[in-house]
Design an enzyme around this catalytic site. Structure first.
Site, mmCIF file in Angstrom:
data_model
loop_
_atom_site.group_PDB
_atom_site.id
_atom_site.type_symbol
_atom_site.label_atom_id
_atom_site.label_comp_id
_atom_site.label_asym_id
_atom_site.label_seq_id
_atom_site.Cartn_x
_atom_site.Cartn_y
_atom_site.Cartn_z
ATOM 1 N N LYS A 24 5.029 -27.170 -15.483
ATOM 2 C CA LYS A 24 4.765 -27.082 -16.928
ATOM 3 C C LYS A 24 5.808 -27.878 -17.701
ATOM 4 C CE LYS A 24 3.679 -23.759 -20.620
ATOM 5 N NZ LYS A 24 2.432 -24.449 -20.990
ATOM 6 N N THR B 18 2.542 -19.689 -25.803
ATOM 7 C CA THR B 18 2.426 -18.232 -25.924
ATOM 8 C C THR B 18 3.726 -17.615 -26.413
ATOM 9 O OG1 THR B 18 0.783 -18.202 -24.158
ATOM 10 C CG2 THR B 18 1.892 -16.112 -24.656
ATOM 11 N N HIS C 209 6.821 -19.709 -16.157
ATOM 12 C CA HIS C 209 5.684 -20.530 -15.747
ATOM 13 C C HIS C 209 6.040 -21.366 -14.515
ATOM 14 C CE1 HIS C 209 3.818 -19.726 -19.689
ATOM 15 N NE2 HIS C 209 2.691 -20.110 -19.117
#
EC number: 1.17.1.8
Length: 270
Positions: free
Chosen positions: A164, A171, A160
């Site tokens: 983040k 997920t 990511h």
């Protein structure tokens, strides 16, 4: 013949990345429309037009901090705010009997328990990832685990953007849960990264590796390694709208449903 009225959606956490994407998706939706856009009381965006903030034309729905009014006037609520706001959202949705889509990731076990309790009174969709493609990834991972799980070394990769804050991603955690449940393993079988001098890999180990770099929207891969071959199941998000489209679809699914805690498998009929 008159057109059916659109589903009125209140969006909480409307000024963030996901909020902007949902505002954009709702601007072209034939089934739903944005009724309210809620931000925190301290937001610098209070009073700003949510359409202009999202990079589309003015939509006349200004950012507000009045959560209760937004929930009261909506057919369904979508919440992409913060952990700290979740209790307020659930309380308002229960008070006004409005279904809600929860897109907040990294919830604590206590907060997940709160969703279970609230779902006895209202409809809730909760998923660590609202993307239709990612939920297909979940299903394919379950199938692959049933076929190859006991003969494979399994690893999960989570990539990511550098901004983040939670790691692994929601997920990746969901992929881990699917593998553990399908294969009858526990959290003791999970290894987060590896360093130093280690013993040989245990056959039941599931490795999780997290990258936070650049502006990657979200890439996830599940690997199944055998001595003879390798299966890689990958999903790469190329536009944040993929999550927004799934969230709006989930909201439309909830309207008129009986109370309960639903996931995206239920929404998509998987």
């Amino acid at each position: 013949m008159s057109q059916p009225s659109k589903t009125q959606i209140a969006l909480i956490g409307a000024s963030g990345r996901m909020g902007r994407a949902i505002v954009s998706v709702l601007s072209t939706s034939v089934k739903s429309t944005l009724s309210s856009s809620v931000v925190s009381q301290s937001s610098v965006f209070l009073g700003m037009d949510s359409g202009l903030h999202s990079g589309i034309k003015q939509n006349g729905v200004n950012f507000s901090s009045d959560l209760e009014a937004a929930v009261r006037s909506a057919d369904c609520v979508i919440d992409f705010s913060t952990h700290q706001n979740l209790d307020f959202t659930l309380k308002a949705c229960i008070q006004y009997q409005k279904p809600v889509v929860i897109g907040i990731t990294g919830l604590t076990e206590l907060q997940k328990d709160a969703l279970q309790v609230a779902s006895k009174e209202i409809g809730i969709v909760y998923s660590p990832n609202m993307s239709i493609g990612v939920n297909l990834l979940f299903k394919l991972t379950e199938i692959a685990a049933k076929v190859m799980g006991e003969i494979s070394d399994i690893e999960i990769q989570d990539i990511h953007h550098r901004h983040k804050k939670d790691a692994p991603s929601g997920t990746a955690e969901k992929l881990k849960s699917i593998l553990l449940e399908t294969l009858g393993r526990t959290s003791k079988n999970v290894v987060h990264g590896r360093h130093g001098i280690l013993k040989e890999r245990d056959s039941k180990e599931i490795g999780i590796h997290t990258f936070r770099a650049g502006e990657v929207i979200g890439d996830h891969t599940v690997y199944f390694f055998t001595p003879e071959e390798r299966i890689e199941i990958t999903h790469k998000a190329q536009d944040r709208k993929t999550f927004a489209v799934g969230s709006v679809h989930a909201a439309e699914f909830l309207v008129g449903r009986k109370p309960g805690l639903y996931d995206m498998f239920a929404v998509l009929g998987l």
